[in-house]
Design a protein around this motif. Structure first.
Motif, mmCIF file in Angstrom:
data_model
loop_
_atom_site.group_PDB
_atom_site.id
_atom_site.type_symbol
_atom_site.label_atom_id
_atom_site.label_comp_id
_atom_site.label_asym_id
_atom_site.label_seq_id
_atom_site.Cartn_x
_atom_site.Cartn_y
_atom_site.Cartn_z
ATOM 1 N N VAL A 152 0.852 -1.196 0.000
ATOM 2 C CA VAL A 152 0.000 0.000 0.000
ATOM 3 C C VAL A 152 0.886 1.243 0.000
ATOM 4 N N CYS A 153 1.918 1.201 0.845
ATOM 5 C CA CYS A 153 2.880 2.310 0.893
ATOM 6 C C CYS A 153 3.579 2.487 -0.450
ATOM 7 N N GLN A 154 3.990 1.370 -1.059
ATOM 8 C CA GLN A 154 4.693 1.434 -2.345
ATOM 9 C C GLN A 154 3.809 2.005 -3.439
ATOM 10 N N THR A 155 2.546 1.577 -3.507
ATOM 11 C CA THR A 155 1.659 2.078 -4.558
ATOM 12 C C THR A 155 1.294 3.543 -4.336
ATOM 13 N N LEU A 156 1.176 3.950 -3.072
ATOM 14 C CA LEU A 156 0.954 5.376 -2.806
ATOM 15 C C LEU A 156 2.150 6.211 -3.267
ATOM 16 N N THR A 157 3.346 5.666 -3.054
ATOM 17 C CA THR A 157 4.553 6.345 -3.536
ATOM 18 C C THR A 157 4.531 6.459 -5.057
ATOM 19 N N SER A 158 4.099 5.391 -5.726
ATOM 20 C CA SER A 158 4.005 5.433 -7.189
ATOM 21 C C SER A 158 2.987 6.475 -7.641
ATOM 22 N N LEU A 159 1.837 6.551 -6.954
ATOM 23 C CA LEU A 159 0.837 7.560 -7.294
ATOM 24 C C LEU A 159 1.391 8.971 -7.078
ATOM 25 N N ALA A 160 2.204 9.125 -6.022
ATOM 26 C CA ALA A 160 2.831 10.430 -5.775
ATOM 27 C C ALA A 160 3.787 10.794 -6.904
ATOM 28 N N ASN A 161 4.542 9.814 -7.384
ATOM 29 C CA ASN A 161 5.467 10.078 -8.495
ATOM 30 C C ASN A 161 4.719 10.454 -9.765
ATOM 31 N N ILE A 162 3.594 9.788 -10.023
ATOM 32 C CA ILE A 162 2.807 10.112 -11.210
ATOM 33 C C ILE A 162 2.241 11.527 -11.101
ATOM 34 N N ALA A 163 1.712 11.870 -9.946
ATOM 35 C CA ALA A 163 1.188 13.221 -9.748
ATOM 36 C C ALA A 163 2.291 14.265 -9.912
ATOM 37 N N TRP A 164 3.486 13.937 -9.418
ATOM 38 C CA TRP A 164 4.621 14.855 -9.571
ATOM 39 C C TRP A 164 4.958 15.037 -11.045
ATOM 40 N N ALA A 165 4.946 13.934 -11.812
ATOM 41 C CA ALA A 165 5.233 14.014 -13.247
ATOM 42 C C ALA A 165 4.187 14.859 -13.968
ATOM 43 N N LYS A 166 2.923 14.830 -13.473
ATOM 44 C CA LYS A 166 1.858 15.639 -14.061
ATOM 45 C C LYS A 166 1.916 17.087 -13.584
ATOM 46 N N GLU A 167 2.909 17.381 -12.701
ATOM 47 C CA GLU A 167 3.084 18.716 -12.123
ATOM 48 C C GLU A 167 1.928 19.100 -11.207
ATOM 49 N N ASP A 168 1.230 18.081 -10.691
ATOM 50 C CA ASP A 168 0.205 18.308 -9.667
ATOM 51 C C ASP A 168 0.870 18.087 -8.314
ATOM 52 N N TYR A 169 1.628 19.104 -7.862
ATOM 53 C CA TYR A 169 2.500 18.917 -6.714
ATOM 54 C C TYR A 169 1.728 18.798 -5.400
ATOM 55 N N HIS A 170 0.562 19.423 -5.314
ATOM 56 C CA HIS A 170 -0.250 19.287 -4.093
ATOM 57 C C HIS A 170 -0.766 17.850 -3.966
ATOM 58 N N GLN A 171 -1.237 17.269 -5.075
ATOM 59 C CA GLN A 171 -1.693 15.878 -5.043
ATOM 60 C C GLN A 171 -0.523 14.934 -4.738
ATOM 61 N N SER A 172 0.637 15.237 -5.334
ATOM 62 C CA SER A 172 1.823 14.421 -5.077
ATOM 63 C C SER A 172 2.193 14.455 -3.599
ATOM 64 N N LEU A 173 2.128 15.635 -3.011
ATOM 65 C CA LEU A 173 2.459 15.767 -1.591
ATOM 66 C C LEU A 173 1.469 14.998 -0.731
ATOM 67 N N ASP A 174 0.199 15.022 -1.096
ATOM 68 C CA ASP A 174 -0.831 14.303 -0.327
ATOM 69 C C ASP A 174 -0.559 12.791 -0.348
ATOM 70 N N TYR A 175 -0.296 12.227 -1.543
ATOM 71 C CA TYR A 175 0.000 10.795 -1.639
ATOM 72 C C TYR A 175 1.275 10.452 -0.854
ATOM 73 N N ALA A 176 2.292 11.291 -0.989
ATOM 74 C CA ALA A 176 3.570 10.999 -0.335
ATOM 75 C C ALA A 176 3.424 11.030 1.185
ATOM 76 N N ARG A 177 2.604 11.962 1.690
ATOM 77 C CA ARG A 177 2.381 12.005 3.147
ATOM 78 C C ARG A 177 1.655 10.761 3.639
ATOM 79 N N GLN A 178 0.666 10.298 2.855
ATOM 80 C CA GLN A 178 -0.018 9.057 3.231
ATOM 81 C C GLN A 178 0.957 7.883 3.233
ATOM 82 N N ALA A 179 1.831 7.828 2.234
ATOM 83 C CA ALA A 179 2.798 6.733 2.166
ATOM 84 C C ALA A 179 3.766 6.791 3.327
#
Length: 469
Positions: A152-179
């Motif tokens: 679960v932690c690993q997939t949240l990290t992957s979602l954070a990386n995808i959001a970062w690549a999309k330049e949605d940095y707030h969403q990326s930060l949210d996923y990374a904090r959950q992970a």
């Protein structure tokens, strides 16, 4: 006495012939183990060759577990240089697994990898991330359903990386904090020491940095423990330096650090390629030795059948075989020594030439202008273009004069892009010259490589093409 000697000789030949065992073929699992050993030693080409052989062997033996693992490992090996092929290989791995499921944990890992590679393809091609999100959300839902906390932690990290690549940095930060809340204690992860922790902390720190939350970014970067990973250590230290410089408002120095980091990465991957070539040569030599050993076995078995015909013929064949093997080994040693000597001389000469070329270029007015450009737009006059082209022709064996002669239909802008590429300028600096984005620079290089030079291999860069002209 002669009869006794004859019988002793016959018995010896028979024992030799029957003692020669046929080399047992590798199983798919053994081949996979050899491939992983090669990849662990950074012998990428050897590892890829063995993985493709593993796929073939596992399909023949219907060892489906080894088959989809081999597809997964091959996709990992190709992911840096060819993410599109890596994605296709991972899709094959998923297809094999779904036809022959054996462990839901592996299912989550395959889906997560597929999402990662789909995100890489979307990022490079500037396309949609829908497929990447689909794979990764499936992996997340499956991991959550089976209460696999680390995945679960690993997939949240992957979602954070995808959001970062999309330049949605707030969403990326949210996923990374959950992970981050799900990270296990340091050193207790499956699959390696702190791999998950370092990946999660990296995307968390990157997100903070993009949102200019410098204190939080610094805190997270200081939590990362690179250990023996020199590349990760450089990432951490360079970003800590960038944070300090950003606080002081020194933008030019921050850009210089980015450029230096790109150069260090180029040297790092060049060293890996050289190491891989060394392992390829070692593999070739081992295969030659195996062929010689196999020939020796065949000769020994042939002796068993011809011994009745004539003792003299048998002895002659043995002597010829031994002489040939000795001569081949001696010749190979001499060729290898001569090749190593020539390689050392060539390397020294290349280093001297490279030093002189860089020395001359760095002292030209145009190069000083380019190096001091920063993020501002850079204007190069026609006279300056002519000056830098003349300088390159003088130190580089008329490279661009030959290029103009070989490709008379090339546009002047294409020639100039080749000149900037040959100078080793970053895509950022080239973009400042042409007033375009880094992605647009990459697209122009790719278009030039395909349409003018006819090169479609994604592993071959424009720099390599120009160096070979």
């Amino acid at each position: 006495m002669q009869t006794r000697t004859w019988y002793i000789f016959m018995i010896g030949v028979l024992l030799l012939a029957f003692g020669c065992k046929q080399q047992e073929p590798l199983t798919a699992k053994e081949c996979l183990k050899e491939a992983e050993t090669a990849l662990a030693s950074d012998s990428v080409r050897l590892g890829e060759t063995l993985l493709r052989k593993t796929i073939r062997l596992s399909e023949e033996s219907e060892d489906w577990h080894t088959n989809y693992i081999a597809y997964q490992r091959l996709a990992e090996a190709l992911s840096q240089g060819n993410p599109e092929e890596a994605l296709q290989l991972m899709k094959k791995a998923l297809a094999v697994y779904e036809l022959h499921p054996d462990d839901e944990r592996n299912h989550v890992i395959l889906l997560d990898y597929a999402g990662t590679y789909a995100a890489q393809v979307a990022y490079i091609n500037e396309g949609p991330f829908d497929e990447a999100l689909d794979f990764t959300h499936r992996a997340y839902d499956l991991a959550k359903k089976h209460q696999m906390t680390d995945l679960v932690c690993q997939t949240l990290t992957s979602l954070a990386n995808i959001a970062w690549a999309k330049e949605d940095y707030h969403q990326s930060l949210d996923y990374a904090r959950q992970a981050e809340t799900l990270l296990p204690p340091s050193g207790e992860e499956r699959g390696g020491p702190d791999n998950l922790r370092q990946g999660t902390l990296q995307v968390l720190a990157r997100s903070y940095l993009e949102l200019n939350m410098l204190d939080s970014a610094e805190t997270v970067y200081r939590q990362i423990e690179p250990g023996d990973d020199v590349h990760l250590a450089y990432i951490v230290q360079s970003n800590l330096a960038k944070i300090a410089l950003r606080r002081m408002g020194v933008k030019q120095v921050e850009d210089d650090i980015d450029e230096a980091f790109e150069q260090v990465e180029d040297f790092y991957y060049k060293a890996l390629r050289q190491k891989d070539e060394y392992y390829q040569e070692t593999l070739r030599q081992e295969m030659e030795n195996q062929q010689l050993a196999y020939r020796s076995q065949m000769y020994a078995r042939t002796l068993l059948f011809i011994i009745i015909a004539s003792l003299i013929v048998i002895l002659a064949i043995v002597l010829v075989v031994r002489y040939r093997m000795r001569a081949q080994r001696q010749e190979k040693r001499q060729l290898q020594q001569e090749a190593e000597h020539q390689k050392a001389l060539l390397h020294q000469a290349n280093e001297v030439v490279s030093f002189l070329q860089h020395f001359i270029l760095e002292r030209s007015e145009v190069m000083q202008k380019l190096n001091q450009g920063g993020d501002s737009l850079i204007y190069i006059s026609p006279h300056e273009w002519s000056e830098i082209e003349r300088t390159l022709n003088a130190i580089d064996n008329n490279r661009f004069a030959n290029l103009r002669e070989q490709y008379p239909n090339m546009q002047e802008n294409d020639i100039r892009l080749c000149i900037l590429t040959r100078l080793g300028l970053s895509n950022r600096t080239i973009g400042n010259i042409y007033c375009i984005t880094i992605s647009a620079v990459q697209h122009r290089k790719l278009k030039l490589k395909k349409e003018v030079f006819g090169e479609s291999n994604p592993d071959i860069t424009l720099e390599q093409i120009l160096n070979n002209r």
